[in-house]
Design an enzyme around this catalytic site. Structure first.
Site, PDB file in Angstrom:
ATOM      1  N   HIS A 287      -8.514  -5.963   4.520  1.00 21.04           N
ATOM      2  CA  HIS A 287      -8.216  -5.212   5.732  1.00 21.04           C
ATOM      3  C   HIS A 287      -9.558  -4.873   6.340  1.00 21.04           C
ATOM      4  CE1 HIS A 287      -3.847  -3.554   5.246  1.00 21.04           C
ATOM      5  NE2 HIS A 287      -3.898  -4.850   5.490  1.00 21.04           N
TER       6      HIS A 287
ATOM      7  N   ASP B   1      -9.590  -2.855   1.633  1.00 14.31           N
ATOM      8  CA  ASP B   1      -9.727  -2.328   2.991  1.00 14.31           C
ATOM      9  C   ASP B   1     -11.089  -1.630   3.006  1.00 14.31           C
ATOM     10  OD1 ASP B   1      -9.721  -0.230   5.011  1.00 14.31           O
ATOM     11  OD2 ASP B   1      -7.577  -0.572   5.267  1.00 14.31           O
TER      12      ASP B   1
ATOM     13  N   GLU C 266      -3.163  -2.983  -2.325  1.00  7.58           N
ATOM     14  CA  GLU C 266      -4.313  -2.388  -1.619  1.00  7.58           C
ATOM     15  C   GLU C 266      -4.676  -1.048  -2.254  1.00  7.58           C
ATOM     16  OE1 GLU C 266      -3.463  -1.538   2.500  1.00  7.58           O
ATOM     17  OE2 GLU C 266      -5.522  -0.957   2.951  1.00  7.58           O
TER      18      GLU C 266
ATOM     19  N   TRP D 213       0.861  -1.186   0.000  1.00  5.39           N
ATOM     20  CA  TRP D 213       0.000   0.000   0.000  1.00  5.39           C
ATOM     21  C   TRP D 213       0.894   1.232   0.000  1.00  5.39           C
ATOM     22  CZ3 TRP D 213      -0.247   3.906   3.810  1.00  5.39           C
ATOM     23  CH2 TRP D 213      -1.117   4.956   3.469  1.00  5.39           C
TER      24      TRP D 213
ATOM     25  N   LYS E 268      -7.091   2.609  -2.605  1.00  2.00           N
ATOM     26  CA  LYS E 268      -7.615   3.645  -1.714  1.00  2.00           C
ATOM     27  C   LYS E 268      -8.320   4.734  -2.524  1.00  2.00           C
ATOM     28  CE  LYS E 268      -6.449   6.086   2.472  1.00  2.00           C
ATOM     29  NZ  LYS E 268      -5.578   6.141   3.624  1.00  2.00           N
TER      30      LYS E 268
ATOM     31  N   HIS F  82     -11.668   2.114   2.466  1.00  2.00           N
ATOM     32  CA  HIS F  82     -11.112   2.750   1.275  1.00  2.00           C
ATOM     33  C   HIS F  82     -12.083   2.873   0.114  1.00  2.00           C
ATOM     34  CE1 HIS F  82      -6.699   1.837   2.598  1.00  2.00           C
ATOM     35  NE2 HIS F  82      -7.422   2.426   3.532  1.00  2.00           N
TER      36      HIS F  82
ATOM     37  N   ASP G 187     -11.866   7.224   6.130  1.00  2.00           N
ATOM     38  CA  ASP G 187     -11.013   6.096   6.509  1.00  2.00           C
ATOM     39  C   ASP G 187     -10.447   6.317   7.904  1.00  2.00           C
ATOM     40  OD1 ASP G 187      -9.468   3.800   6.205  1.00  2.00           O
ATOM     41  OD2 ASP G 187      -7.776   4.911   5.385  1.00  2.00           O
TER      42      ASP G 187
ATOM     43  N   ASP H  23     -10.412   4.489  10.563  1.00  2.00           N
ATOM     44  CA  ASP H  23      -9.805   3.351  11.246  1.00  2.00           C
ATOM     45  C   ASP H  23     -10.218   3.236  12.710  1.00  2.00           C
ATOM     46  OD1 ASP H  23      -8.089   1.944   9.202  1.00  2.00           O
ATOM     47  OD2 ASP H  23      -7.341   3.978   8.957  1.00  2.00           O
TER      48      ASP H  23
ATOM     49  N   ASP I 165      -7.146  -3.981  10.433  1.00  2.00           N
ATOM     50  CA  ASP I 165      -6.366  -2.764  10.190  1.00  2.00           C
ATOM     51  C   ASP I 165      -7.113  -1.555  10.750  1.00  2.00           C
ATOM     52  OD1 ASP I 165      -4.694  -0.786   9.332  1.00  2.00           O
ATOM     53  OD2 ASP I 165      -5.343  -0.839   7.243  1.00  2.00           O
TER      54      ASP I 165
END
Ligand code: RNT
Ligand code: ZN
Length: 416
Positions: free
Chosen positions: A284, A257, A223, A182, A225, A260, A292, A294, A324
């Site tokens: 993820h 992910d 990955e 990534w 995004k 994303h 994003d 997280d 993640d």
């Protein structure tokens, strides 16, 4: 075995679900535990800030500052969570001897020897991530897509070093290593050239994966995004770019992910789409709140839906699952534990769903009954099955682990 569980088992049996089989299956499904929740994605090879368009927020005391502290914290999480685990490391977590240092392009397997020992002692495989962020050699926000040959080659060398380290992990543990690429490369404002950086990125990944490795044991991923903080206008590794890269390069897995994508795009729907084409994919698992962000993974609707898709596509062996997220605003051990347990709950829920029966109703066009049954399932006594699973794994049941976190905070974390 508790009488509560025995009763719950009967309830499920009437719905056509074998909860013992579900428990047995979940015990064999590895989930990759990310090391970076313990120290706000800091790592051990630099002093600078977290860059690359990602951000941890919060300043809760007790973050791990050394490899030993991080390992101690991971051990706590392992104790407090049921289920099979892999350890997910970033290159920035290299462990150097006193006075030793190797820059990212010069990293070697020996810098991860202590992690290998740690993982082997705990029977875990290791997944790996080159770290294309938090470093001085990022020029104008670009790494593998930089127009500056020197910068780009530095990062290509880093990627190759990481392939060699991934191969070492796989050989040492005997378990395949998923290596995820990534990059945060992108632009804050309107680009003048969208294709050039992507052509350079494509060429760079091709050079990285050309580094010799056993494709059965080292699995490179890319990955995608949408955007990052400070790079809102253009992302080099976009959804189309990475998906097509994986589709056109033998042995490369697409990694999704779920933070994303645009807010109404659902990764749960993308899982079966990708499994139609790819032998294996990677995930993820996170919780995006508006962006994003997280946040810690919870046992919420989309988390359950993603797990459901994996299970009903019979994908537990084909989907490489990794967590993640990074919350620095609450106790980090608790954040790790809640997230890992939530994903386990989601998987177990999916395994305790009469998927074949529901599919048959859909295929027969029996949508009325399908709706009724899907609603009935929500009221099944899942908590008892979950408790039984925790007990069988030697992990605490809900309500019985947080005191341990509090004691650890008082004894260990608050003294850091
Ligand atoms: C960033 C990506 C990436 C990182 C980790 C630390 O948006 O999700 O996977 O979170 O590599
Ligand atoms: Zn990610």
């Amino acid at each position: 075995m508790s009488n509560y569980y025995k009763e719950a088992r009967e309830v499920y049996k009437r719905m056509g679900v074998d909860t013992d089989a579900a428990i047995a299956k979940l015990k064999e499904a590895p989930v990759s535990l990310h090391c970076w929740q313990g120290d706000d994605v800091t790592g051990f090879d630099h002093d600078g800030p977290l860059t690359g368009g990602i951000q941890t927020t919060g300043n809760y005391p007790g973050k791990a500052r050394t490899p030993q502290e991080l390992m101690d914290d991971i051990d706590m999480v392992i104790r407090l969570t049921p289920g099979k685990k892999k350890l997910n490391l970033h290159a920035s977590y290299a462990i150097f001897e006193e006075g030793e240092f190797a820059d990212r392009d010069k990293l070697e397997p020996k810098h991860f020897k202590k992690w290998v020992e740690f993982a082997k002692e705990r029977g875990m495989g290791i997944d790996f991530n080159p770290t294309f962020f938090s470093h001085d050699n990022i020029k104008d926000g670009l790494t593998l897509s930089s127009p500056d040959d020197e910068v780009r080659n530095f990062w290509i060398e880093h990627g190759k070093a990481c392939i060699r380290i991934s191969q070492y992990f796989a050989e040492e543990t005997g378990i395949p290593c998923v290596m995820n690429i990534w990059i945060g490369d992108g632009l804050k404002d309107i680009p003048a050239d969208r294709m050039g950086p992507r052509e350079r990125y494509k060429d760079a990944i091709e050079q990285i994966i050309a580094e010799p490795h056993n494709p059965e044991m080292v699995k490179p991923c890319v990955e995608s995004k949408v955007f990052g903080i400070g790079v809102e206008s253009y992302t080099v590794g976009s959804g189309e770019f990475t998906l097509l890269f994986a589709a056109t390069h033998e042995g490369v897995l697409p990694l999704m992910d779920n933070g994303h994508y645009h807010p109404t795009e659902m990764v749960s729907d993308k899982i079966p789409a990708l499994l139609t084409y790819f032998p294996e994919i990677a995930l993820h698992i996170t919780r995006p709140v508006r962006w994003d962000s997280d946040h810690v993974v919870l046992y919420d609707d989309e988390t359950k839906e993603m797990a459901k898709e994996i299970v009903r596509c019979d994908g537990l062996q084909r989907v490489n699952m990794a967590l993640d997220y990074f919350d620095a605003g609450i106790n980090r051990i608790s954040a790790w534990t809640v997230g890992f347990r939530s994903w386990q709950k989601a998987l177990l829920t999916a395994l305790c769903t009469p998927n074949e029966r529901l599919k048959a109703l859909q295929n027969a066009g029996n949508f009325t009954e399908l709706m009724v049954q899907q609603e009935d399932i929500k009221m099944l006594p899942f908590g008892e099955v979950w408790n039984e699973y925790c007990r069988q794994c030697g992990a605490p049941v809900d309500g019985q682990w947080f005191d341990e976190v509090k004691a650890y905070e008082e004894k260990v974390l608050s003294r850091r």
